[in-house]
Design an enzyme around this catalytic site. Structure first.
Site, PDB file in Angstrom:
ATOM      1  N   ASP A 122       0.820  -1.212   0.000  1.00  0.00           N
ATOM      2  CA  ASP A 122       0.000   0.000   0.000  1.00  0.00           C
ATOM      3  C   ASP A 122       0.851   1.257   0.000  1.00  0.00           C
ATOM      4  O   ASP A 122       2.079   1.192   0.126  1.00  0.00           O
ATOM      5  CB  ASP A 122      -0.972  -0.010   1.201  1.00  0.00           C
ATOM      6  N   HIS A 155      -7.804  -4.836   9.886  1.00  0.00           N
ATOM      7  CA  HIS A 155      -7.472  -4.594   8.473  1.00  0.00           C
ATOM      8  C   HIS A 155      -6.183  -5.313   8.068  1.00  0.00           C
ATOM      9  O   HIS A 155      -5.306  -5.554   8.895  1.00  0.00           O
ATOM     10  CB  HIS A 155      -7.415  -3.091   8.147  1.00  0.00           C
TER      11      HIS A 155
HETATM   12  C1  F6R Z   1       0.964  -1.499   6.126  1.00  0.00           C
HETATM   13  C2  F6R Z   1      -0.121  -2.454   6.283  1.00  0.00           C
HETATM   14  C3  F6R Z   1      -1.009  -2.396   7.477  1.00  0.00           C
HETATM   15  C4  F6R Z   1      -0.246  -2.676   8.770  1.00  0.00           C
HETATM   16  C5  F6R Z   1      -1.183  -2.578   9.966  1.00  0.00           C
HETATM   17  C6  F6R Z   1      -0.464  -2.827  11.269  1.00  0.00           C
HETATM   18  O1  F6R Z   1       1.639  -1.763   4.899  1.00  0.00           O
HETATM   19  O2  F6R Z   1      -0.288  -3.267   5.444  1.00  0.00           O
HETATM   20  O3  F6R Z   1      -2.026  -3.357   7.337  1.00  0.00           O
HETATM   21  O4  F6R Z   1       0.327  -3.950   8.700  1.00  0.00           O
HETATM   22  O5  F6R Z   1      -1.755  -1.293   9.995  1.00  0.00           O
HETATM   23  O6  F6R Z   1       0.440  -1.769  11.470  1.00  0.00           O
HETATM   24  P1  F6R Z   1       1.583  -1.897  12.565  1.00  0.00           P
HETATM   25  O7  F6R Z   1       2.455  -3.016  12.156  1.00  0.00           O
HETATM   26  O8  F6R Z   1       2.313  -0.579  12.506  1.00  0.00           O
HETATM   27  O9  F6R Z   1       0.894  -2.144  13.863  1.00  0.00           O
END
Ligand code: F6R
Length: 242
Positions: A67, A138
């Site tokens: 993304d 998500h």
């Molecule tokens: C970012 C992505 C998001 C993150 C998710 C968790 O490329 O794909 O789905 O994996 O927002 O974010 P963190 O790892 O920062 O808790």
């Protein structure tokens, strides 16, 4: 779905990096799917360690990011283009020419999404897709109620996701409202999914993903339908599993 509970947050990254390194040793030009955010950072650090130790060569790997924000100027340190370059490509010696991030700077965003899907179809399928999970379930930026058939497209971030990502910016006002993200349908075409989560803040999302009904209200629950999905979590992230 296989669930592995690692003894520490750092061990989550080491286990996942070990799986990825095995794939690349078997196939040096493997196609990797890259996530950003905090969750995969230990994976990238461990891959960089293996490369520095001469145990692994990632220079032939092809990679696609999940993304990108829309609305940040090119070169902004929090654009995922920059984050992928800084946290993944440079430390691991990947070839920048072989790494694609959805183009959130494009004038025609729909055309940019189509172009990204076309390249993915040409080079793919992705051998291993790295994923994190949001506290609302998500994956990528496919927020709750995203279609399981969705492809790369423009999405609006929920207030909860903007709040969660505000830690990377000076204030929440600077977090973009829109993004480009691979769709759930796109992600599900990878040969193998590797989702990592650490910390108690992810415990509820992990429980809904692994044990809840498969529902677009928790996009990550779609992993239950993937033939080769592995979830690697630490103890706190596993604490709400039955
Ligand atoms: C970012 C992505 C998001 C993150 C998710 C968790 O490329 O794909 O789905 O994996 O927002 O974010 P963190 O790892 O920062 O808790």
């Amino acid at each position: 779905m296989q669930v592995l509970i690692a003894p520490s947050a750092a061990a989550v990254g080491r286990f996942a990096a070990g799986r990825i390194a095995d794939v690349v040793r078997r196939r040096p030009d493997a196609v990797l799917g890259l996530a950003t955010g905090s969750s995969p950072l230990d994976i990238y650090a461990d891959l960089a360690r293996q490369v520095a130790a001469g145990e692994l060569d990632l220079s032939a790997v092809r990679a696609f990011a999940l993304d990108e924000y829309i609305g940040l100027p090119p070169g902004h340190p929090q654009s995922y283009h920059e984050v992928i370059d800084r946290e993944v490509v440079r430390p691991t010696g990947m070839d920048p020419a072989k790494v694609r991030v959805p183009n959130g700077f494009a004038e025609d965003l729909e055309a940019a999404c189509e172009e990204f899907e076309r390249e993915l179809a040409e080079v793919g399928p992705v051998d291993v897709q790295i994923l994190g999970v949001g506290t609302n379930g998500h994956i990528g930026f496919n927020e709750p109620m995203s279609s399981f058939a969705s492809r790369t497209r423009v999405k609006r971030l929920t207030p909860a996701t903007r709040q969660a990502n505000a830690r990377f910016f000076d204030s929440i006002d600077q977090v973009p409202e829109l993004c480009l993200t691979q769709g759930i349908g796109t992600v599900m075409e990878a040969e193998e999914l590797l989702l990592v989560a650490q910390g108690a803040a992810k415990a509820e999302a992990v429980a809904r993903m692994v044990e809840g009904p498969v529902s677009s209200s928790c996009p990550a629950s779609v992993l239950q339908f993937h033939p080769s999905a592995t979830v690697i979590v630490d103890g706190p992230a596993a604490s709400r599993l039955e």
